[in-house]
Design a protein around this motif. Structure first.
Motif, PDB file in Angstrom:
ATOM      1  N   GLU A   1       0.867  -1.170   0.000  1.00 52.61           N
ATOM      2  CA  GLU A   1       0.000   0.000   0.000  1.00 52.61           C
ATOM      3  C   GLU A   1       0.905   1.222   0.000  1.00 52.61           C
TER       4      GLU A   1
ATOM      5  N   SER B   1      -3.507   0.243  -2.964  1.00 53.27           N
ATOM      6  CA  SER B   1      -2.998  -1.077  -2.590  1.00 53.27           C
ATOM      7  C   SER B   1      -2.957  -1.965  -3.829  1.00 53.27           C
TER       8      SER B   1
ATOM      9  N   THR C   1       1.158  -5.716   3.675  1.00 50.78           N
ATOM     10  CA  THR C   1      -0.253  -5.406   3.910  1.00 50.78           C
ATOM     11  C   THR C   1      -1.005  -6.637   4.414  1.00 50.78           C
ATOM     12  N   GLY C   2      -1.992  -6.391   5.236  1.00 54.36           N
ATOM     13  CA  GLY C   2      -2.856  -7.469   5.716  1.00 54.36           C
ATOM     14  C   GLY C   2      -2.295  -8.261   6.874  1.00 54.36           C
ATOM     15  N   GLN C   3      -1.081  -7.938   7.312  1.00 53.36           N
ATOM     16  CA  GLN C   3      -0.495  -8.628   8.457  1.00 53.36           C
ATOM     17  C   GLN C   3       0.107  -7.597   9.410  1.00 53.36           C
TER      18      GLN C   3
ATOM     19  N   HIS D   1       5.791  -1.298   7.916  1.00 53.17           N
ATOM     20  CA  HIS D   1       4.433  -0.858   7.563  1.00 53.17           C
ATOM     21  C   HIS D   1       4.355   0.616   7.196  1.00 53.17           C
TER      22      HIS D   1
END
Length: 391
Positions: A214, A223, A257-259, A319
């Motif tokens: 992202e 993203s 992303t997503g973690q 991140h």
């Protein structure tokens, strides 16, 4: 050589405008200096032409007046163009995020447009240099390498400055200014971003590495895929954000992303505490990228040796990687040109100049730029259609 309409530029917008004007019984001449029509269509989408998007909406277009595009987009929609593609028997599919591509070759779209032009009686004249356009009481005179052409109306569909090796020029902007229209600042859009040497020294080993990410700039974020290159960053997420980024600004990249890397590393401390922090991070992101993130965060040693604060700092780096591009690859590789003919001087329903009767601007030359993913083609079809109803 007298015509009702002379259209300058045989790209997507110019061809579509020619079709619509020809269907109305207008005598239409379509001019271009290139050897063939629709060259940008041909190379688009990796040769499969991302011809529109399911999710067309005004907020996905950049302009000093983003709502300007709404009239044309509402009156000739993505569904109208899809119906045209279906009627031509061209197979297509959705790739991702509403992006529609030909199953076969982008040449099928060009052939469809050429066929419609022929049926509409459009005259196509290629390899013709446009030297000068003037206007008097009788209409427009276009001085070309093939002689002088007279037309009641002129449609400028010459595109922007992107991909000059395809013949792109700034002719449309010059014509707009010649006739008293304002042109907003132009710059490369949907373009890879480059790094300064001191940043490239850190990322050189990552060239060719692709990850899902992202990428954000201020309040705008995308993203999609991200690609490290030998010059900086590319990939869909970076191309998208490039249209919003300005020189001197930093971008923020979430490389996982997503973690939640902080939670994952916290859990790993018990089972993999003897691993180096780099190898522990490499369980979740590519090893070379893990090495860069560990260096950026300034951590070293085994995973078990890290304090909670150190792991939080490493997770924050993964991140929220802040990097400042030094520039972009420019018009050489840009998919579009941001900015263009100021929409304040154009009628949103017809694309005609408010001050100069019979003069129209369509497609990329106008200050309307869509997101990556078929939006710019839809603007070409829609704006060309709008002008073609009245020119």
């Amino acid at each position: 050589m007298n015509y009702d309409v002379a259209i300058l530029g045989a790209g997507a917008a110019g061809m579509f405008c020619a079709i619509e004007a020809g269907r109305r019984g207008r005598r239409v001449l379509l001019l271009d200096h290139a050897k063939s029509a629709g060259d940008k269509i041909r190379i688009s989408g990796g040769g499969r032409c991302n011809f529109t998007n399911y999710n067309i909406a005004p907020e996905k277009f950049l302009s000093n007046n983003p709502r300007f595009a709404l009239s044309a987009l509402k009156r000739f929609t993505q569904w109208d163009f899809i119906a045209m593609v279906d009627a031509a028997g061209i197979g297509w599919h959705e790739k991702t995020l509403g992006q529609l591509f030909c199953d076969g070759s982008s040449k099928e779209i060009i052939s469809m447009l050429l066929d419609h032009m022929a049926r509409a009686g459009v005259e196509l004249r290629l390899q013709t240099q446009i030297d000068q356009v003037s206007r008097d009481e009788s209409g427009y005179q276009i001085l070309t390498s093939a002689g002088t052409i007279r037309a009641a109306s002129v449609v400028v569909a010459t595109g922007g400055k992107s991909i000059p090796k395809m013949g792109a020029t700034g002719l449309g902007y010059k014509l707009a200014q010649q006739f008293g229209l304002s042109v907003t600042e132009t710059r490369a859009g949907l373009v890879p971003l480059t790094f300064a040497p001191h940043v490239l020294d850190k990322t050189a080993g990552l060239s060719g590495l692709s990850v899902s990410a992202e990428v954000s700039h201020q309040k705008t974020r995308f993203s999609e895929g991200l690609l490290f290159t030998h010059r900086g960053l590319s990939g869909p997420s970076v191309l998208q954000i490039s249209s919003y980024w300005r020189e001197g600004d930093s971008i923020c990249v979430d490389l996982c992303t997503g973690q939640d890397i902080g939670n994952l590393l916290g859990d790993d401390r018990h089972a993999y505490g003897r691993l180096s922090v780099k190898n522990a991070l490499a369980r979740h992101i590519p090893e070379k990228l893990a090495a860069l993130m560990v260096a950026e965060a300034g951590v070293a040693g085994n995973l078990a040796d890290q304090s909670k604060a150190a792991l939080r700092g490493l997770a924050e780096t993964v991140h929220n990687w802040q990097v400042t591009p030094s520039g972009s690859e420019g018009y050489r590789t840009a998919e579009v040109t941001l900015g263009g003919v100021d929409t304040d001087g154009l009628d949103a329903r017809t694309m005609e100049s408010k001050a100069v009767p019979g003069l129209y601007f369509v497609g990329e030359v106008v200050d309307v730029t869509g997101w990556l993913g078929g939006y710019n083609f839809q603007w070409a079809w829609s704006s060309g259609w709008a002008a073609g109803q009245v020119c």
